[in-house]
Design a protein around this motif. Structure first.
Motif, PDB file in Angstrom:
ATOM      1  N   LEU A 299       0.803  -1.217   0.000  1.00 40.45           N
ATOM      2  CA  LEU A 299       0.000   0.000   0.000  1.00 40.45           C
ATOM      3  C   LEU A 299       0.840   1.273   0.000  1.00 40.45           C
ATOM      4  O   LEU A 299       0.307   2.368  -0.211  1.00 40.45           O
ATOM      5  N   TYR A 300       2.145   1.166   0.220  1.00 38.51           N
ATOM      6  CA  TYR A 300       2.992   2.359   0.355  1.00 38.51           C
ATOM      7  C   TYR A 300       3.166   3.113  -0.963  1.00 38.51           C
ATOM      8  O   TYR A 300       3.271   4.325  -0.980  1.00 38.51           O
ATOM      9  N   SER A 301       3.274   2.375  -2.056  1.00 39.82           N
ATOM     10  CA  SER A 301       3.610   2.979  -3.346  1.00 39.82           C
ATOM     11  C   SER A 301       2.450   2.843  -4.323  1.00 39.82           C
ATOM     12  O   SER A 301       1.828   1.771  -4.410  1.00 39.82           O
ATOM     13  N   SER A 402       2.804  15.661   2.007  1.00 38.30           N
ATOM     14  CA  SER A 402       1.961  14.490   2.265  1.00 38.30           C
ATOM     15  C   SER A 402       1.401  13.931   0.964  1.00 38.30           C
ATOM     16  O   SER A 402       1.098  14.688   0.033  1.00 38.30           O
ATOM     17  N   GLY A 403       1.241  12.594   0.930  1.00 39.15           N
ATOM     18  CA  GLY A 403       0.589  11.918  -0.190  1.00 39.15           C
ATOM     19  C   GLY A 403      -0.817  11.494   0.202  1.00 39.15           C
ATOM     20  O   GLY A 403      -1.025  10.941   1.279  1.00 39.15           O
ATOM     21  N   GLY A 404      -1.773  11.754  -0.681  1.00 41.83           N
ATOM     22  CA  GLY A 404      -3.167  11.444  -0.367  1.00 41.83           C
ATOM     23  C   GLY A 404      -3.467   9.965  -0.262  1.00 41.83           C
ATOM     24  O   GLY A 404      -4.483   9.578   0.320  1.00 41.83           O
ATOM     25  N   LEU A 405      -2.617   9.090  -0.838  1.00 40.65           N
ATOM     26  CA  LEU A 405      -2.829   7.643  -0.753  1.00 40.65           C
ATOM     27  C   LEU A 405      -1.912   6.992   0.279  1.00 40.65           C
ATOM     28  O   LEU A 405      -1.796   5.775   0.323  1.00 40.65           O
ATOM     29  N   ASP A 406      -1.271   7.797   1.103  1.00 40.30           N
ATOM     30  CA  ASP A 406      -0.321   7.274   2.091  1.00 40.30           C
ATOM     31  C   ASP A 406      -1.065   6.470   3.154  1.00 40.30           C
ATOM     32  O   ASP A 406      -1.930   7.001   3.847  1.00 40.30           O
ATOM     33  N   PRO A 407      -0.727   5.170   3.318  1.00 46.07           N
ATOM     34  CA  PRO A 407      -1.438   4.352   4.297  1.00 46.07           C
ATOM     35  C   PRO A 407      -0.939   4.496   5.727  1.00 46.07           C
ATOM     36  O   PRO A 407      -1.568   3.993   6.657  1.00 46.07           O
ATOM     37  N   VAL A 408       0.206   5.166   5.921  1.00 43.84           N
ATOM     38  CA  VAL A 408       0.789   5.239   7.269  1.00 43.84           C
ATOM     39  C   VAL A 408       0.903   6.656   7.813  1.00 43.84           C
ATOM     40  O   VAL A 408       0.834   6.867   9.023  1.00 43.84           O
ATOM     41  N   GLU A 431      -2.513  14.327  -4.047  1.00 50.39           N
ATOM     42  CA  GLU A 431      -3.574  13.406  -3.630  1.00 50.39           C
ATOM     43  C   GLU A 431      -3.330  11.952  -4.009  1.00 50.39           C
ATOM     44  O   GLU A 431      -3.551  11.054  -3.210  1.00 50.39           O
ATOM     45  N   ASN A 432      -2.888  11.667  -5.221  1.00 47.51           N
ATOM     46  CA  ASN A 432      -2.789  10.282  -5.682  1.00 47.51           C
ATOM     47  C   ASN A 432      -1.367   9.735  -5.614  1.00 47.51           C
ATOM     48  O   ASN A 432      -0.949   8.957  -6.468  1.00 47.51           O
ATOM     49  N   THR A 433      -0.663  10.154  -4.591  1.00 48.32           N
ATOM     50  CA  THR A 433       0.694   9.672  -4.343  1.00 48.32           C
ATOM     51  C   THR A 433       0.758   9.025  -2.967  1.00 48.32           C
ATOM     52  O   THR A 433      -0.033   9.356  -2.094  1.00 48.32           O
ATOM     53  N   GLY A 434       1.711   8.102  -2.800  1.00 50.03           N
ATOM     54  CA  GLY A 434       1.796   7.356  -1.546  1.00 50.03           C
ATOM     55  C   GLY A 434       2.743   7.982  -0.547  1.00 50.03           C
ATOM     56  O   GLY A 434       2.785   9.201  -0.372  1.00 50.03           O
ATOM     57  N   HIS A 435       3.564   7.137   0.079  1.00 54.80           N
ATOM     58  CA  HIS A 435       4.411   7.547   1.196  1.00 54.80           C
ATOM     59  C   HIS A 435       5.723   8.120   0.685  1.00 54.80           C
ATOM     60  O   HIS A 435       6.546   7.427   0.097  1.00 54.80           O
TER      61      HIS A 435
END
Length: 493
Positions: A299-301, A402-408, A431-435
């Motif tokens: 889920l990170y990337s 911050s990334g909007g899809l960041d799970p942590v 918004e559509n980027t992860g960690h």
């Protein structure tokens, strides 16, 4: 005086001046806090240094450890005095091990500023607390195996000369960082923290506000954060919703959410896969917790997230290789590897202490809580200052990413910390980027402009118009081989 005498006098004065300059340079060289050294990923020499620090700050004359650091010096004649210190993630990552990657990202800053990478105590070269059996990750460990390996590691670490594990917390480590700043003779520094490094940076700012010129926090971990699974279920739920809306994804992976629930309920299973790196067979048990752990990593990337529908449907058919491979579960320890002894020494006292009395809200939080409960009930904990869990207002400008899809480290953490820091804080969200955003798009240019601004008022108003919101990555589709008959026809002369 005649001309010949004057010429001789000038020559003698010139020689004396040269001798004085040479003597001064030699003296400076002998007292330099660093010395030339080589790092594996650098073609040029860099500078290595160390500072001796008490293991227990309450006993300054007691047992000592060496804090190792590396300086990538600026080569500009007009070098600026405000060095950039990079604080690594984890907790447990070696800053020196990621110096090559980080220097590439901050090359423009390095033209006029030193870049400094300090291995936080317990990591890399600074009294490392390593658990090789956890770090090598040659196979998927069951929860029971992981607990046993972790307990064994704790006992082994406690036999080290510096094996008092309660002295490896963030607060003490940031005092080490200040000691490095002082030894190097820097004035106010710029702090760039990534992931857990943002929590370390906030603690450094709390303890030594007068030492911070600017601070960049990428993937914000507030000091009050619970164990790192806060938005994992939300990220997974968003994937299911988006897959249902996306025609191609829904056609290839219909009813993905319910299929995931059935797959999770079907564990444990005996599985057999081929090791993607070594080509050898791996036979192990895939448990419910192991499956959750693998999905959590994916889920990170955004890239691994886009491949997750395929990996889950393959696992549903008994093929767990894509899921195991894409999450790096069979990789060799790399530059970004974690020293798990340091990780637990920090997390058990700081994050687990915040979570132990709170109920788990979903499968991922329960997984984290269960794993850390087993470890942290035995692991020695640092004494945490009462003010550690507060974010004070800051006079130093701060840039939060911050990334909007960041799970942590979800965007609300960045909002929370930016509000606490006050009007000198800016929060940038994709918004559509992860960690982690430092390597995304023009973010490195924004960071450069932020740190390079001459006045604090300019830094706070840094131009971020180059940052563009990007679409979510489409679900990955397995390539479809051409029909055999078509291949045969094309093969004819």
């Amino acid at each position: 005086m005649n001309k010949r005498f004057m010429l001789r006098l000038r020559l003698m004065l010139g020689l004396a001046l040269c001798s004085a300059v040479t003597a001064h340079a030699n003296a400076a060289a002998t007292t330099s806090p660093t010395k030339a050294c080589r790092l594996p990923d650098f073609p040029q020499e860099v500078q290595c240094g160390q500072v001796q620090r008490p293991l227990n700050p309450a006993q300054p004359q007691g047992k000592q450890i060496d804090i190792q650091y590396v300086v990538i010096p600026s080569q500009d004649r007009n070098k600026l005095p405000d060095a950039v210190f990079l604080l690594a993630g984890g907790p447990g990552q070696s800053a020196i091990s990621v110096a090559s990657w980080a220097t590439t990202l901050m090359a423009r800053l390095n033209r006029r500023r030193d870049l400094v990478f300090v291995d936080q105590r317990g990591t890399g070269r600074s009294a490392p607390l390593e658990c090789p059996e956890l770090e090598k990750a040659e196979e998927v460990l069951s929860p029971e195996q992981r607990v046993k390996v972790t307990d064994d590691c704790m006992r082994q670490l406690q036999t080290l000369p510096y094996g008092e594990l309660q002295y490896f917390g963030t607060s003490i480590a940031m005092q080490d960082l200040e000691a490095v700043r002082l030894k190097q003779g820097y004035g106010r520094i710029n702090v760039v923290g990534a992931s857990y490094g943002t929590r370390a940076g906030l603690e450094y700012l709390r303890q030594f506000p007068q030492s911070v010129r600017r601070i960049v926090l990428d993937g914000v971990v507030p000091p009050s954060m619970r164990l790192a699974s806060a938005d994992a279920q939300k990220a997974l739920d968003a994937l299911f919703r988006d897959c249902k809306k996306e025609a191609a994804c829904n056609a290839s992976y219909p009813d993905l959410e319910n299929r995931w629930k059935k797959l999770l309920a079907s564990q444990p299973q005996k599985i057999s896969i081929t090791h993607p790196r070594m080509g050898t067979p791996i036979k192990t048990e895939m448990t419910r917790d192991s499956l959750l752990g693998l999905v959590h990593k994916s889920l990170y990337s955004p890239n691994s997230l886009s491949a997750l529908p395929y990996a889950l449907t393959q696992a549903e058919q008994g093929n767990y290789a894509p899921l195991v491979t894409m999450t790096g579960a069979t990789n060799l320890p790399g530059p970004g590897g974690i020293s798990y002894g340091m990780h637990f020494s920090v997390w058990c006292g700081e994050a687990f202490a915040q979570s132990a009395s709170l109920p788990a809200n979903d499968d991922f939080e329960k997984l984290m809580a269960d794993q850390y409960t087993q470890t942290c009930k035995k692991w020695p904990r640092s004494e945490i200052p009462a003010d550690f869990f507060k974010v004070p207002a800051s006079a130093s400008p701060a840039l939060l990413l911050s990334g909007g899809l960041d799970p942590v480290t979800p965007t609300r953490y960045g909002d929370e910390v930016a509000k606490a820091l006050g009007p000198n804080a800016r929060h940038v969200v994709i918004e559509n980027t992860g960690h982690g955003l430092l390597a995304q798009g023009c973010i490195r240019d924004v960071v450069h402009r932020f740190l390079n601004a001459k006045e604090d008022s300019e830094a706070v108003k840094v131009d971020t118009t180059c940052v563009r919101q990007i679409p979510r990555a489409l679900a990955w589709q397995a390539p479809v081989p051409p029909a055999a008959s078509k291949v045969g026809k094309e093969a004819k002369p």
